[in-house]
Design a protein around this motif. Structure first.
Motif, mmCIF file in Angstrom:
data_model
loop_
_atom_site.group_PDB
_atom_site.id
_atom_site.type_symbol
_atom_site.label_atom_id
_atom_site.label_comp_id
_atom_site.label_asym_id
_atom_site.label_seq_id
_atom_site.Cartn_x
_atom_site.Cartn_y
_atom_site.Cartn_z
ATOM 1 N N THR A 16 -7.187 -10.041 1.406
ATOM 2 C CA THR A 16 -6.180 -9.354 0.602
ATOM 3 C C THR A 16 -6.292 -7.844 0.771
ATOM 4 O O THR A 16 -5.275 -7.149 0.891
ATOM 5 C CB THR A 16 -6.321 -9.749 -0.870
ATOM 6 N N ASP A 17 -7.517 -7.325 0.792
ATOM 7 C CA ASP A 17 -7.693 -5.880 0.959
ATOM 8 C C ASP A 17 -7.080 -5.394 2.267
ATOM 9 O O ASP A 17 -6.454 -4.319 2.315
ATOM 10 C CB ASP A 17 -9.176 -5.520 0.921
ATOM 11 N N ARG A 18 -7.245 -6.164 3.338
ATOM 12 C CA ARG A 18 -6.677 -5.770 4.622
ATOM 13 C C ARG A 18 -5.152 -5.773 4.564
ATOM 14 O O ARG A 18 -4.493 -4.886 5.094
ATOM 15 C CB ARG A 18 -7.188 -6.729 5.701
ATOM 16 N N PHE A 19 -4.588 -6.778 3.886
ATOM 17 C CA PHE A 19 -3.134 -6.852 3.791
ATOM 18 C C PHE A 19 -2.584 -5.753 2.882
ATOM 19 O O PHE A 19 -1.481 -5.250 3.114
ATOM 20 C CB PHE A 19 -2.705 -8.241 3.305
ATOM 21 N N VAL A 20 -3.337 -5.367 1.862
ATOM 22 C CA VAL A 20 -2.940 -4.227 1.029
ATOM 23 C C VAL A 20 -2.901 -2.956 1.881
ATOM 24 O O VAL A 20 -1.973 -2.142 1.778
ATOM 25 C CB VAL A 20 -3.898 -4.072 -0.166
ATOM 26 N N ALA A 21 -3.903 -2.783 2.747
ATOM 27 C CA ALA A 21 -3.912 -1.617 3.638
ATOM 28 C C ALA A 21 -2.734 -1.657 4.601
ATOM 29 O O ALA A 21 -2.139 -0.617 4.919
ATOM 30 C CB ALA A 21 -5.238 -1.563 4.404
ATOM 31 N N ASP A 22 -2.368 -2.846 5.063
ATOM 32 C CA ASP A 22 -1.201 -2.968 5.936
ATOM 33 C C ASP A 22 0.078 -2.588 5.195
ATOM 34 O O ASP A 22 0.965 -1.929 5.756
ATOM 35 C CB ASP A 22 -1.084 -4.399 6.459
ATOM 36 N N LEU A 23 0.186 -3.010 3.949
ATOM 37 C CA LEU A 23 1.343 -2.633 3.142
ATOM 38 C C LEU A 23 1.390 -1.117 2.950
ATOM 39 O O LEU A 23 2.467 -0.514 2.979
ATOM 40 C CB LEU A 23 1.283 -3.365 1.802
ATOM 41 N N GLU A 24 0.241 -0.504 2.791
ATOM 42 C CA GLU A 24 0.178 0.962 2.730
ATOM 43 C C GLU A 24 0.679 1.595 4.032
ATOM 44 O O GLU A 24 1.362 2.627 4.013
ATOM 45 C CB GLU A 24 -1.256 1.416 2.472
ATOM 46 N N ALA A 25 0.351 0.959 5.163
ATOM 47 C CA ALA A 25 0.824 1.483 6.446
ATOM 48 C C ALA A 25 2.350 1.407 6.537
ATOM 49 O O ALA A 25 2.999 2.325 7.048
ATOM 50 C CB ALA A 25 0.184 0.701 7.593
ATOM 51 N N VAL A 26 2.923 0.325 6.029
ATOM 52 C CA VAL A 26 4.386 0.194 6.012
ATOM 53 C C VAL A 26 4.998 1.270 5.135
ATOM 54 O O VAL A 26 5.964 1.946 5.517
ATOM 55 C CB VAL A 26 4.784 -1.219 5.533
ATOM 56 N N ARG A 27 4.435 1.450 3.935
ATOM 57 C CA ARG A 27 4.944 2.481 3.028
ATOM 58 C C ARG A 27 4.888 3.855 3.689
ATOM 59 O O ARG A 27 5.857 4.626 3.657
ATOM 60 C CB ARG A 27 4.113 2.490 1.740
ATOM 61 N N GLY A 28 3.754 4.169 4.298
ATOM 62 C CA GLY A 28 3.595 5.463 4.937
ATOM 63 C C GLY A 28 4.520 5.664 6.123
ATOM 64 O O GLY A 28 5.047 6.762 6.338
#
Length: 281
Positions: free
Chosen positions: A68-80
């Motif tokens: 989940t932590d990795r996917f949260v970071a991926d979602l952050e990459a999309v947002r950014g």
């Protein structure tokens, strides 16, 4: 469009519509974005951002990691990537859990959370046996389909065609309108990108360990992001599972759509649109 994560994995993403940003998190784990209808439904209310999670759908096939932590970071990459300082999030099923995890990790970057057809924050064992029974009962309305689904499920290996057939049989249980259920499930599988079974297995195992943890309840009690829970009354996952989340959140509303199942936008688009519009303000 390609989004690159901080560990170099390439993610498929797409933006459409107009208005304040709304990032969509699809279900699974191991599936791909099926929100084309949702993006069209909400296109005059928000700029919707769709993306395929790592290793899934049109995103780069990779070896994980599946956390989940990795996917949260991926979602952050999309947002950014889209230059969004703050955004509303809409997550469906597993994607609802992911969107919640992102809001808990980065509340300052989330303007609102729409939590669709999730399973709450209590132990998985509280709801999964009832879900499994409801799934078999729904598929078993046509006995030969249940027999075929069981046969395909038990096979140690399946062809891509058999994987698709099994998925359509299982997804047909997700719709309250039984007459159109098979057709709706076929639509979900078109186009077919193949299920990432490893991603599904590992992330579900993680959820079975982390759901129900006291620290998760405490984090939700401290979350000041406004949350809208949207349920279809005909979801085969017991809606009582979501009560744990509703009780914990300080700023929460809940909408139950009586004529819908697990994909409420498919069976009650008007009610779903109105609910999401209320969350977007």
């Amino acid at each position: 469009m390609t989004v690159q994560t901080d560990d170099g994995v390439r993610l498929w993403a797409s933006a459409s519509g107009r208005g304040e940003p709304l990032v969509l998190c699809h279900g699974g784990p191991g599936l791909w974005d099926m929100f084309e209808d949702v993006a069209a439904l909400l296109g005059d209310l928000a700029t919707t951002v769709r993306w395929d999670q790592r290793g899934c759908g049109r995103s780069e096939r990779c070896a994980g990691p599946w956390t989940t932590d990795r996917f949260v970071a991926d979602l952050e990459a999309v947002r950014g990537h889209f230059g969004l300082e703050r955004t509303a999030l809409l997550g469906h099923s597993w994607g609802a859990q992911l969107a919640l995890a992102h809001a808990l990790a980065h509340p300052e970057r989330v303007s609102a959370l729409v939590y669709v057809a999730g399973t709450g924050i209590g132990p998985v064992a509280d709801w999964h046996p009832a879900y499994a029974g409801n799934l078999r009962a729904r598929i078993g309305e046509v006995p030969e389909r249940l027999a075929r689904w069981r046969d395909l499920t038990r096979r140690p290996q399946r062809t891509d065609e058999e994987d698709r057939e099994r998925a359509v049989l299982q997804w047909s249980a997700e719709f309250m309108d039984r007459e159109s259920a098979q057709e709706q499930a076929e639509r979900m599988a078109e186009p077919w990108f193949g299920i990432n079974d490893e991603c599904n297995k590992v992330l579900n195992l993680e959820l079975s360990r982390t759901m129900g943890a006291p620290e998760l309840y405490a984090a939700c009690r401290s979350l000041e992001v406004p949350v809208l829970i949207v349920d279809g009354a005909g979801d085969i996952r017991p809606r009582s599972a979501v009560d744990s989340l509703e009780r914990a959140l300080p700023r929460v509303r809940r909408v139950i759509l009586p004529g819908a199942g697990h994909l409420p936008w498919a069976e009650d688009p008007k009610g779903f649109r109105e609910a999401v519009a209320s969350a977007l303000g």
